[in-house]
Design a protein around this motif. Structure first.
Motif, mmCIF file in Angstrom:
data_model
loop_
_atom_site.group_PDB
_atom_site.id
_atom_site.type_symbol
_atom_site.label_atom_id
_atom_site.label_comp_id
_atom_site.label_asym_id
_atom_site.label_seq_id
_atom_site.Cartn_x
_atom_site.Cartn_y
_atom_site.Cartn_z
ATOM 1 N N PHE A 40 11.969 78.203 38.379
ATOM 2 C CA PHE A 40 12.942 78.803 38.033
ATOM 3 C C PHE A 40 12.846 79.889 37.089
ATOM 4 N N PHE A 41 11.778 79.971 36.343
ATOM 5 C CA PHE A 41 11.451 81.130 35.727
ATOM 6 C C PHE A 41 11.635 82.558 36.526
ATOM 7 N N LEU A 42 10.504 82.379 37.648
ATOM 8 C CA LEU A 42 10.357 83.297 38.600
ATOM 9 C C LEU A 42 11.338 83.648 39.338
ATOM 10 N N ALA A 43 12.541 82.796 39.415
ATOM 11 C CA ALA A 43 13.536 83.082 40.287
ATOM 12 C C ALA A 43 14.616 83.738 39.453
ATOM 13 N N CYS A 44 14.650 83.729 38.175
ATOM 14 C CA CYS A 44 15.735 84.164 37.297
ATOM 15 C C CYS A 44 15.277 85.741 36.714
ATOM 16 N N LEU A 45 14.079 86.298 37.191
ATOM 17 C CA LEU A 45 13.472 87.307 36.584
ATOM 18 C C LEU A 45 14.576 88.614 36.785
ATOM 19 N N ARG A 46 15.503 88.562 37.773
ATOM 20 C CA ARG A 46 16.634 89.706 37.911
ATOM 21 C C ARG A 46 17.857 89.119 37.421
ATOM 22 N N SER B 234 19.390 87.892 33.757
ATOM 23 C CA SER B 234 19.458 88.435 32.219
ATOM 24 C C SER B 234 18.507 88.078 31.339
ATOM 25 N N ILE B 235 18.206 88.795 30.242
ATOM 26 C CA ILE B 235 17.140 88.549 29.339
ATOM 27 C C ILE B 235 17.307 87.119 28.802
ATOM 28 N N ALA B 236 18.665 86.881 28.315
ATOM 29 C CA ALA B 236 18.687 85.347 27.974
ATOM 30 C C ALA B 236 18.529 84.338 28.800
ATOM 31 N N LEU B 237 18.670 84.529 30.059
ATOM 32 C CA LEU B 237 18.266 83.387 31.082
ATOM 33 C C LEU B 237 16.643 83.419 31.213
ATOM 34 N N VAL B 238 16.015 84.568 31.188
ATOM 35 C CA VAL B 238 14.539 84.643 31.257
ATOM 36 C C VAL B 238 13.934 84.098 30.204
ATOM 37 N N ALA B 239 14.509 84.347 28.984
ATOM 38 C CA ALA B 239 14.057 83.718 27.607
ATOM 39 C C ALA B 239 14.105 82.303 27.559
ATOM 40 N N ALA C 157 19.857 78.269 24.977
ATOM 41 C CA ALA C 157 20.870 77.707 26.030
ATOM 42 C C ALA C 157 22.372 77.867 25.511
ATOM 43 N N ALA C 158 22.306 77.418 24.165
ATOM 44 C CA ALA C 158 23.672 77.461 23.635
ATOM 45 C C ALA C 158 24.127 78.913 23.688
ATOM 46 N N TYR C 159 23.303 79.678 23.045
ATOM 47 C CA TYR C 159 24.014 81.382 23.095
ATOM 48 C C TYR C 159 24.439 81.711 24.459
ATOM 49 N N THR C 160 23.593 81.341 25.320
ATOM 50 C CA THR C 160 23.984 81.818 26.675
ATOM 51 C C THR C 160 25.195 81.229 27.314
ATOM 52 N N SER C 161 25.390 79.853 27.020
ATOM 53 C CA SER C 161 26.761 79.111 27.032
ATOM 54 C C SER C 161 27.939 79.823 26.607
ATOM 55 N N LEU C 162 27.445 80.249 25.341
ATOM 56 C CA LEU C 162 28.904 80.890 24.537
ATOM 57 C C LEU C 162 29.217 81.984 25.309
ATOM 58 N N ALA C 163 28.095 82.812 25.456
ATOM 59 C CA ALA C 163 28.323 84.156 26.381
ATOM 60 C C ALA C 163 29.147 84.128 27.704
ATOM 61 N N GLY C 164 28.939 82.872 28.426
ATOM 62 C CA GLY C 164 29.695 82.517 29.568
ATOM 63 C C GLY C 164 31.126 82.115 29.290
ATOM 64 N N PHE D 289 35.979 88.954 21.124
ATOM 65 C CA PHE D 289 34.745 89.903 21.070
ATOM 66 C C PHE D 289 33.960 89.244 22.220
ATOM 67 N N LEU D 290 32.889 89.843 22.549
ATOM 68 C CA LEU D 290 31.875 89.387 23.564
ATOM 69 C C LEU D 290 30.510 89.600 23.207
ATOM 70 N N ILE D 291 29.537 88.736 23.501
ATOM 71 C CA ILE D 291 28.207 88.744 23.265
ATOM 72 C C ILE D 291 27.119 89.268 24.295
ATOM 73 N N PRO D 292 26.231 90.098 24.074
ATOM 74 C CA PRO D 292 25.469 90.406 25.205
ATOM 75 C C PRO D 292 24.386 89.380 25.737
ATOM 76 N N VAL D 293 24.122 89.508 27.114
ATOM 77 C CA VAL D 293 23.024 88.598 27.466
ATOM 78 C C VAL D 293 21.703 89.261 28.095
ATOM 79 N N GLY D 294 21.968 90.656 28.167
ATOM 80 C CA GLY D 294 20.896 91.621 28.609
ATOM 81 C C GLY D 294 21.023 91.718 30.177
ATOM 82 N N ASN D 295 21.713 92.155 30.728
ATOM 83 C CA ASN D 295 21.927 91.929 32.245
ATOM 84 C C ASN D 295 20.776 92.848 32.898
#
Length: 265
Positions: A187-193, A195-200, A238-245, A254-260
């Motif tokens: 899954f890590f390899l599949a999400c490299l493109r 967001s930074i949040a999901l890769v992390a 994971a909680a941060y990424t969920s909040l961003a969504g 306000f919005l929070i960045p995920v690093g597209n």
């Protein structure tokens, strides 16, 4: 920006379809039918019964202004899958670091079955319907992980009692965790493109699995606790990424960045 134009539902009269009588009441045609053929109000001059339709073709509902009406077939299931994963991972990781002196993690069973398992599996199914292959595969997989993990603590399944040798049980659990570390790396390899949040998220989750596997195979208490610490970090991401969504221009100030990282412009 021009305001959206709302039109009356089919077969329901609007104000324009009724004429005003001399006494100021709306005058509909015979039997309460509007002059243009629409179904009018009450017979005898009752008020118009207009049901407004949004541009998306749905009945307009302003009774709950805090919950805007979005006209799409499915909502975004990713925040649900992420927050259920985050909460369950956080609780188990607290047990893994022996927070408050807790060394028996059986309380995780209910959380793993209900929230981390069932809810995340539902999020995965919804991702299938939305056409998101990665989200569907990831959420469904980890929903299955939590359900399978919960069976270790259900006596009726006889998973742990089947091993008379404690060392063999630890080795079996270690290989179980190694398997999930490999799945997570995929899954890590599949999400490299993505967001930074999901890769992390998948990077630290993979580290967590490898440390927990080492703690079971070595065995090593320090590796086990280190896995718990990385699990807490993973849950926070994971909680941060969920909040961003969940934060959108329509529902948040306000919005929070995920690093597209996507190539899409």
């Amino acid at each position: 920006m021009a305001e959206p134009k709302f039109t009356p539902a089919h077969g329901v009269a609007s104000h324009d379809e009724a004429t005003l009588a001399s006494d100021g009441t709306h005058n509909y045609g015979p039997n309460g039918v509007a002059p243009n053929g629409g179904a009018g109000g009450y017979q005898g001059g009752g008020g118009p019964m207009a049901r407004f339709i949004t541009p998306g073709g749905h009945p307009m509902d302003t009774s709950q202004p805090a919950f805007p009406v979005f006209h799409r077939k499915f909502a975004n299931p990713a925040p649900l899958g992420l927050i259920s994963f985050a909460a369950t991972t956080f609780l188990l990781s607290l047990f893994n670091v022996s927070a408050r002196g807790i060394t028996t993690p059986n309380v995780i069973m209910g959380m793993a079955l209900g929230y981390g398992g069932l809810v995340q599996l539902i999020a995965g199914i919804e991702e299938w319907a939305c056409g998101n292959t990665f989200g569907a595969t990831a959420f469904s997989s980890y929903g299955g992980f939590w359900i399978s993990f919960a069976t270790f603590y259900i006596p009726q399944f006889g998973v742990t009692t089947a091993y008379e040798d404690p060392e063999m049980l630890e080795n079996a659990l270690g290989l179980y965790l190694v398997t999930w570390a490999i799945v997570t790396f995929i899954f890590f390899l599949a999400c490299l493109r993505s967001s930074i949040a999901l890769v992390a998220l998948f990077f630290f989750l993979d580290v967590t699995f490898w440390l927990l596997a080492a703690g079971a195979l070595a065995p090593s208490t320090n590796a086990h606790k280190a896995g718990g610490a990385f699990g807490i970090l993973t849950a926070a991401i994971a909680a941060y990424t969920s909040l961003a969504g969940m934060l959108t221009k329509d529902t948040s100030h306000f919005l929070i960045p995920v690093g597209n990282l996507s190539r899409a412009k």
